[in-house]
Design a protein around this motif. Structure first.
Motif, PDB file in Angstrom:
ATOM      1  N   VAL A 140      47.015  25.494  45.222  1.00  0.00           N
ATOM      2  CA  VAL A 140      46.108  26.103  46.202  1.00  0.00           C
ATOM      3  C   VAL A 140      46.745  26.112  47.591  1.00  0.00           C
ATOM      4  O   VAL A 140      46.653  27.104  48.320  1.00  0.00           O
ATOM      5  N   LEU A 195      45.052  33.021  56.023  1.00  0.00           N
ATOM      6  CA  LEU A 195      44.470  33.668  54.838  1.00  0.00           C
ATOM      7  C   LEU A 195      44.550  35.187  54.983  1.00  0.00           C
ATOM      8  O   LEU A 195      44.645  35.697  56.089  1.00  0.00           O
ATOM      9  N   ALA A 206      45.446  35.702  45.083  1.00  0.00           N
ATOM     10  CA  ALA A 206      45.132  34.378  44.532  1.00  0.00           C
ATOM     11  C   ALA A 206      43.857  33.838  45.165  1.00  0.00           C
ATOM     12  O   ALA A 206      43.002  33.276  44.500  1.00  0.00           O
ATOM     13  N   LYS A 231      37.782  26.486  42.849  1.00  0.00           N
ATOM     14  CA  LYS A 231      38.905  25.554  42.854  1.00  0.00           C
ATOM     15  C   LYS A 231      39.581  25.575  44.227  1.00  0.00           C
ATOM     16  O   LYS A 231      39.875  24.528  44.809  1.00  0.00           O
ATOM     17  N   HIS A 232      39.800  26.769  44.752  1.00  0.00           N
ATOM     18  CA  HIS A 232      40.438  26.873  46.063  1.00  0.00           C
ATOM     19  C   HIS A 232      39.574  26.243  47.146  1.00  0.00           C
ATOM     20  O   HIS A 232      40.054  25.553  48.034  1.00  0.00           O
ATOM     21  N   ILE A 292      46.947  29.606  49.619  1.00  0.00           N
ATOM     22  CA  ILE A 292      46.258  29.889  50.883  1.00  0.00           C
ATOM     23  C   ILE A 292      47.231  29.991  52.047  1.00  0.00           C
ATOM     24  O   ILE A 292      46.820  30.186  53.193  1.00  0.00           O
ATOM     25  N   GLN A 351      38.142  30.160  39.903  1.00  0.00           N
ATOM     26  CA  GLN A 351      39.337  30.193  40.740  1.00  0.00           C
ATOM     27  C   GLN A 351      38.958  30.041  42.225  1.00  0.00           C
ATOM     28  O   GLN A 351      39.573  29.280  42.969  1.00  0.00           O
TER      29      GLN A 351
END
Lengths: 407, 407
Positions: A259, B298, B174, B255-256, A263, B252
């Motif tokens: 992660v 981001l 992602a 989780k991030h 990010i 997903q």
């Protein structure tokens, strides 16, 4: 000694414990208050050594030279950041100081390490009659000395070398790195690399992994990484057909790492960012490296010691032709308890296993056992007195002859 | 209009498409270049409306007042950050401007939103003869208008209200948030809250979740969150026994989010950090809010539009006593295609579904259909002309009577 982090704290404690060898000692770092804190803790623990402290920016050769000219150290123990190896080596050459470090140089803007930059100083150190000891932590360091010890006493020919590094500790935090998060994340997110049949083989990051069984710990998923000691070991032991390095990671750790990359927080390029000045005087546009900022919000590895349970297990698994001409295996390793390390030095096992060998390396130099002008990786010196000290200084080693290496 | 992000871009496109209603229009934001870019894109798309642009810092009441005094807008459409609602409302009162926004005020140093701060302006707007329309995006906004429409046409008594918000889109990244990551992460990481039997019930963050089936999409795991429209709806429809808000998240995404919290990057307090100045003139100590810095690395939600596939589905699932005195269920919703939104405005569906209702709200005001001095949530106005425009402006709605609500 330059540096005032977890490894430096451990090395300082061990130096104070060996005041018969180390008679004069200074700790210098960018923030002098951190050095003073280490000295205070050492004296509180009952050690009497008089320790000087100083402020120095290890990125700045001139500052280093001024400090070295003033204090005139015989040996500079570099426990600062890998980016700073070259400036410190330059200052050592300029001021006639010997040099020791635990991690090889790595440029700040590229997640890539290799010895070439430091090996390029060989001739200059030799001509100056100065010794530079490279990579004298645990891995690199003890793992290279284990290999030298195996070559000296047990093998005619080392053919297969697997260095295995397991941290089976639990620090009870959702995520934390065991040493400088910036260096740790750079190391893990780069491509894997190992030596086979005379050439380097590259893998995707964390591509190759398998369960390996560690003494007193059990099986742990272990990932093939590039690690710097392989680079010098395959040169110094040319009979090696394959050399690899393995490190354990838990699923939780890898999830966080994935992660962090997704990010963008593992980026090592600069991002322009506008933020208010801390003194309230306005707003400034600054350049921030995301990974360095992440380091500022992650738990400080130096604060993990309390409540850190479990142990580390690091060693070398070697296969080759023994002195009897037959194939043998040999596994030499140390297990280190995080709690015991914390009780002795206030730091956890990962700092301890790096700081103790740094002190022993310095001891080898000060005793005149390891001083050969030039730039040397630790396996080039006699391993025996170092191995003897490991048993005395808190990192006892164990051997398994002809066991199943799993590799 | 204040703001130049994704939602503002959509609202500007729709305003330009309705030049019969909107005859004069200005876009102002902290960076004027972003406003100019929107105007350029609108004109490139063939719309002729003459649009002015200006620079304004929406945190600064004096700057806002200077701008409003100069341009003299009849209505200020606030599509800036929720932190800025109150400064903009203050400037509107000072300059005699009407006001519309899409998200309620939230203090910068606390992840907490509620209407109390804005409702406190009621009397002042009323006395000044000015209208303030609060929460006129999709949710809040259309969801509140759906509820008002259901109450007006289908129910004698609304008893159970579940607002369901599904984003079944895939942006092929992602991790990315669909709107301002700072606001999004603040919203999701706070505790859940819903209304039941006359009082608020608190849950742990993301504690309650269940699979809900969305039209043309299928089942998606949906999490109970606190959402601001519930606060005014339970007051304006006191027959509501239970009101909840649900939003879908993939594993997903969660989780991030978990890792972002674990590593400290969702923190909204300031961290002191030393960084080199962008102009190379030295080093400065600045204050950085980790979540705001994360936003800077981001993906920008405005850049997700290209290749964004799938659709959003947002609606109200209502159970209550119908006009016939019997229990009925009613599900009113809109599905919005990310690709269609992108083709029309260059922005993805989440920006589109918020920006279009903001324009329709402004249209309601400009047509004289929604102007009642005071501070009002959208359900307090007549829903019919708004519902009619939803069908014309790109967000058509669909109804399912007496279906299984799953809730």
């Amino acid at each position: 000694m330059i540096g005032a982090g977890g490894v430096a704290t451990v090395a300082a404690f061990k130096i104070a414990q060996n005041a018969d060898v180390f008679t004069e000692f200074m700790i210098a770092s960018r923030r002098k208050a951190k050095c003073d804190k280490i000295v205070e803790d050492i004296h509180k623990a009952g050690y009497k050594l008089d320790i000087k402290t100083a402020q120095v920016d290890a990125d700045d050769v001139e500052q280093l030279k001024a400090l070295f000219s003033d204090y005139k150290p015989e040996l500079v123990i570099n426990l600062a950041l890998p980016y700073q190896d070259l400036t410190i080596m330059d200052a050592c050459l300029a001021c006639g100081c010997n040099y020791l470090d635990t991690a090889n140089y790595e440029p700040k803007d590229e997640a890539h390490f290799e010895y070439s930059w430091q090996w390029a100083y060989r001739e200059r150190f030799e001509k100056a009659g100065l010794t530079a000891i490279l990579g004298c932590g645990f891995d690199p360091g003890v793992t290279s000395i284990y290999t030298a010890y195996a070559a000296k006493h047990h093998f005619k020919e080392i053919q297969y070398l697997d260095i295995v590094d397991c941290n089976a500790g639990d620090h009870h935090k959702a995520f934390a790195t065991n040493f400088n998060p910036e260096i740790n994340i750079r190391e893990i997110t780069q491509k894997g690399l190992y030596w086979e049949d005379g050439k380097w083989v590259e893998t995707e990051p964390l591509e190759i992994h398998k369960d390996l069984t560690y003494p007193e710990i059990g099986p742990r998923d272990s990932y093939l990484l590039h690690h710097e000691e392989i680079e010098s070991l395959v040169i110094n032991y040319p009979t090696i057909k394959r050399a690899r390095f393995w490190m354990t990671f838990g699923q939780q750790y890898l999830k966080h790492l994935e992660v962090i990359q997704n990010i963008g927080m593992s980026r090592i390029d600069e991002v322009e960012y506008e933020a208010p000045l801390a003194d309230g005087s306005g707003v400034a546009k600054v350049k921030i490296v995301p990974l360095q900022f992440l380091k500022a919000v992650l738990p400080n590895p130096q604060d993990l010691g309390e409540n850190y349970e479990g142990q580390t297990s690091i060693g070398c698994r070697i296969r080759g032709i023994g002195n009897d001409g037959k194939e043998h295996t040999y596994y030499v390793y140390n297990n280190c308890s995080h709690r015991a390390a914390y009780e002795e030095t206030g730091m956890q096992g990962v700092s301890y296993t790096t700081g103790v060998p740094a002190m022993i390396g310095a001891m080898m130099f000060c005793k005149g056992l390891w001083n050969t002008p030039g730039v040397h990786n630790v396996e080039e010196f006699d391993p025996d007195p170092f191995m003897e000290q490991l048993n005395k200084q808190g990192l006892p080693w164990h051997e398994i002859h002809d066991g199943d290496l799993e590799l």
